[in-house]
Write an enzyme that holds these catalytic residues in place. Structure first.
Site, PDB file in Angstrom:
ATOM      1  N   ALA A 286     -29.729 105.920  64.772  1.00 18.60           N
ATOM      2  CA  ALA A 286     -30.633 106.958  65.250  1.00 18.60           C
ATOM      3  C   ALA A 286     -30.465 108.286  64.517  1.00 18.60           C
ATOM      4  O   ALA A 286     -31.351 109.137  64.576  1.00 18.60           O
ATOM      5  CB  ALA A 286     -30.426 107.175  66.744  1.00 18.60           C
TER       6      ALA A 286
ATOM      7  N   SER B  96     -28.712 108.376  61.128  1.00 12.36           N
ATOM      8  CA  SER B  96     -28.547 108.180  59.687  1.00 12.36           C
ATOM      9  C   SER B  96     -28.729 106.712  59.347  1.00 12.36           C
ATOM     10  O   SER B  96     -28.717 105.848  60.226  1.00 12.36           O
ATOM     11  CB  SER B  96     -27.165 108.660  59.221  1.00 12.36           C
ATOM     12  OG  SER B  96     -26.149 107.854  59.797  1.00 12.36           O
ATOM     13  N   GLY B  97     -28.888 106.458  58.066  1.00 10.70           N
ATOM     14  CA  GLY B  97     -29.022 105.089  57.609  1.00 10.70           C
ATOM     15  C   GLY B  97     -28.287 104.893  56.305  1.00 10.70           C
ATOM     16  O   GLY B  97     -27.969 105.855  55.599  1.00 10.70           O
TER      17      GLY B  97
ATOM     18  N   HIS C 108     -30.672  93.885  66.128  1.00  9.75           N
ATOM     19  CA  HIS C 108     -30.178  94.952  66.992  1.00  9.75           C
ATOM     20  C   HIS C 108     -28.784  95.282  66.487  1.00  9.75           C
ATOM     21  O   HIS C 108     -27.908  94.408  66.453  1.00  9.75           O
ATOM     22  CB  HIS C 108     -30.144  94.498  68.444  1.00  9.75           C
ATOM     23  CG  HIS C 108     -29.715  95.585  69.382  1.00  9.75           C
ATOM     24  ND1 HIS C 108     -29.417  95.350  70.697  1.00  9.75           N
ATOM     25  CD2 HIS C 108     -29.526  96.906  69.192  1.00  9.75           C
ATOM     26  CE1 HIS C 108     -29.061  96.478  71.284  1.00  9.75           C
ATOM     27  NE2 HIS C 108     -29.119  97.436  70.383  1.00  9.75           N
ATOM     28  N   ASP C 109     -28.552  96.515  66.094  1.00  6.69           N
ATOM     29  CA  ASP C 109     -27.294  96.854  65.426  1.00  6.69           C
ATOM     30  C   ASP C 109     -26.070  96.475  66.249  1.00  6.69           C
ATOM     31  O   ASP C 109     -25.035  96.089  65.693  1.00  6.69           O
ATOM     32  CB  ASP C 109     -27.250  98.331  65.017  1.00  6.69           C
ATOM     33  CG  ASP C 109     -27.617  99.295  66.125  1.00  6.69           C
ATOM     34  OD1 ASP C 109     -27.671  98.895  67.311  1.00  6.69           O
ATOM     35  OD2 ASP C 109     -27.863 100.477  65.812  1.00  6.69           O
TER      36      ASP C 109
ATOM     37  N   ASN D   2     -24.872 100.477  78.812  1.00  5.26           N
ATOM     38  CA  ASN D   2     -24.849 101.699  78.002  1.00  5.26           C
ATOM     39  C   ASN D   2     -24.037 102.764  78.728  1.00  5.26           C
ATOM     40  O   ASN D   2     -24.199 102.970  79.927  1.00  5.26           O
ATOM     41  CB  ASN D   2     -26.272 102.228  77.799  1.00  5.26           C
ATOM     42  CG  ASN D   2     -27.061 101.401  76.811  1.00  5.26           C
ATOM     43  OD1 ASN D   2     -26.868 100.206  76.709  1.00  5.26           O
ATOM     44  ND2 ASN D   2     -27.957 102.045  76.089  1.00  5.26           N
TER      45      ASN D   2
END
Length: 504
Positions: free
Chosen positions: A24, A26-27, A253-254, A317
């Site tokens: 959410a 960085s990539g 999904h990471d 979560n």
């Protein structure tokens, strides 16, 4: 359960794989190399491109700048192609993982009709009550096993004014579609939508009908390890990769990729483990073979999401290091820019027993002046939090650790399992103070690392699909253990007992 190659499949000589791993904030595009022989196979990662990511005010809401995001993906794949060519090597395949829940709407011509909304936009809150009028929450949970979160895909879709003629592609599936031209929905991410049957492993089409959503709103499912397709000619030209390069579905999904790379299985109680995928969010839970769909589980707001090889990620979560990063951003805007290590060192000197907050409160989801919001939350408990950043940092980490301990205890009770160890993976595994506080709060040993668990899980699923690796999750996790040595944190009470015994 998903298809698992035979355990006696012999590894090939090695392989090079590209992992597109986007969070959410960085990539990265990472090159993963898997080499070795049975019993000694290792995975090595090299980041070839990093880029920022974040929500923006666009078209009346908080949205992702997807055009810029996809341009960065192509830049990263071009960098990966260049790095591979410089070594005289070829990239075998590409895997994509991102955060869950969010989607883009694509028309019949394959055009993205608008920038995708972010889960941090609050538009979906107004849809919760109308959805629950059509679908009782107990019925929803009994089918999907999904934790209630007001930004779940099911609520987001209920706000869309018109969906006829459109398809919803979750973010990693949208990237895969633009790379290959093929529309599919990867199963681990599909399980986060609220429209997926947790037992059947298929779309809950009756829920789509009940909400008036098109029957074919989502593309067909694809499982981790299956090939999505090969690169479109224009993508091959822009990246320098061969058009025959495959895009392989991973745990898109990471968290699914991260849990696949938990280095569990060394023996003893480690066979039964709890995990914390710690980053912007903290995903805390246990790995199961079947979902837990009881009313008690729903009341505790646990989720049953798909993992690699058809496993169930039974988790909740618990907020995350978003709180800390937002505080750092606020302090930087005021001209105070301490390094993270300096903040953590100062926080570590403070005594235990300080105030804690509910780190998972929706009050903390949106950005804006996080230090003051945390102080206000503490005031609401009747306590006072000093303004110095060290006290705020300690409050955040104490609160996260307390939340982790409660969640693990609840997961053990509801799923009737006992975890002998806690694995922390992801960025939070580098936070030594958080790891120690978690050991203290849970009373269990904590093993931290790998930091790059998501990318490792992504690469290992690709390597198995290519025949470089064989077997199930146990064999993949053995590669992780051979590649990186986790750090261990012992609960303070145990450590003190050991020291006292050693002094006698």
């Amino acid at each position: 359960m998903g298809t698992v190659p035979p355990a006696d499949t012999a590894p090939a000589s090695g392989g090079l794989f590209a992992a597109v791993d986007i969070g959410a904030s960085s990539g990265r595009v990472i090159l993963g190399r898997v080499t070795g022989s049975p019993g000694g196979t290792r995975a090595e990662l090299e980041t070839v491109h990093r880029f920022p990511n974040g929500v923006k005010e666009l078209d009346g809401g908080l949205r992702w700048d997807f055009d810029a995001l996809f341009a960065e993906v192509l830049t990263g794949l071009a960098a990966a192609a260049t790095a591979a060519a410089a070594r005289g090597e070829r990239i075998a395949s590409i895997g994509i993982d991102t955060w869950a829940v969010d989607y883009g709407l694509v028309n019949a011509a394959g055009e993205l009709v608008a920038s995708p909304f972010s889960y941090r936009d609050d538009r979906s809150r107004a849809a919760v009550a109308p959805v629950h009028q059509e679908l009782d929450p107990a019925r929803l949970y009994a089918t999907t096993g999904l934790q209630f979160l007001p930004f779940n895909t099911i609520y987001q879709l209920a706000t869309e004014p018109a969906l006829e003629g459109l398809q919803a592609l979750l973010i990693p599936d949208l990237i895969g579609f633009l790379l290959t031209g093929r529309r599919r929905t990867e199963a681990t991410n599909a399980s986060t939508t609220g429209l997926f049957d947790a037992v059947a492993g298929e779309w809950a089409t009756e829920f789509l009908a009940a909400l008036g959503l098109p029957k074919h709103l989502f593309p067909p499912l694809i499982q981790p390890g299956e090939t999505l397709g090969t690169l479109l000619p224009e993508i091959a030209e822009r990246t320098g990769l061969p058009a025959a390069t495959e895009v392989v579905a991973v745990g898109s999904h990471d968290t699914a990729s991260a849990v696949a790379a938990v280095p569990a299985g060394a023996g003893g109680d480690e066979e039964k483990f709890a995990y914390i995928s710690s980053g912007t969010w903290s995903l805390v839970g246990v790995e199961l073979s079947h979902p837990v769909l009881t009313e008690a589980s729903r009341a505790a707001n646990f989720t049953n999401e798909r993992g690699v090889d058809g496993t169930i990620r039974y988790l909740r979560n618990v907020g995350g290091l978003w709180l800390l990063s937002e505080c750092q951003r606020a302090w930087a805007a005021e001209g105070y820019r301490p390094g993270l290590e300096e903040l953590l060192d100062a926080a570590a000197t403070l005594p235990p027993g300080g105030p804690v907050i509910n780190a998972n409160d929706s009050y903390f989801i949106a950005p804006d002046n996080m230090p003051e919001r945390i102080r206000a939350a503490v005031r609401n408990t009747g306590a006072v939090l000093p303004e110095h950043p060290a006290h705020i940092v300690r409050c955040i980490l104490d609160s996260l650790a307390a939340g982790y301990a409660r969640t693990i205890a609840d997961a053990e009770r509801l799923a009737d399992v006992r975890a002998g160890v806690v694995h922390i993976v992801g960025g939070g595994s580098q936070n030594r103070l958080l790891c120690q506080l978690t050991a203290d709060a849970t009373g269990k040993p904590v093993l931290s690392g790998p930091v790059e668990a998501t990318a490792l899980g992504n690469v290992l699923v690709q390597a198995r699909a290519a025949g470089v690796l064989g077997g199930g999750l146990g064999e993949l996790r053995a590669v992780v253990r051979a590649s990186q040595q986790p750090a261990e944190y012992v609960p303070s009470t145990v450590a003190e007992h050991q020291r006292a015994g050693g002094a006698q």
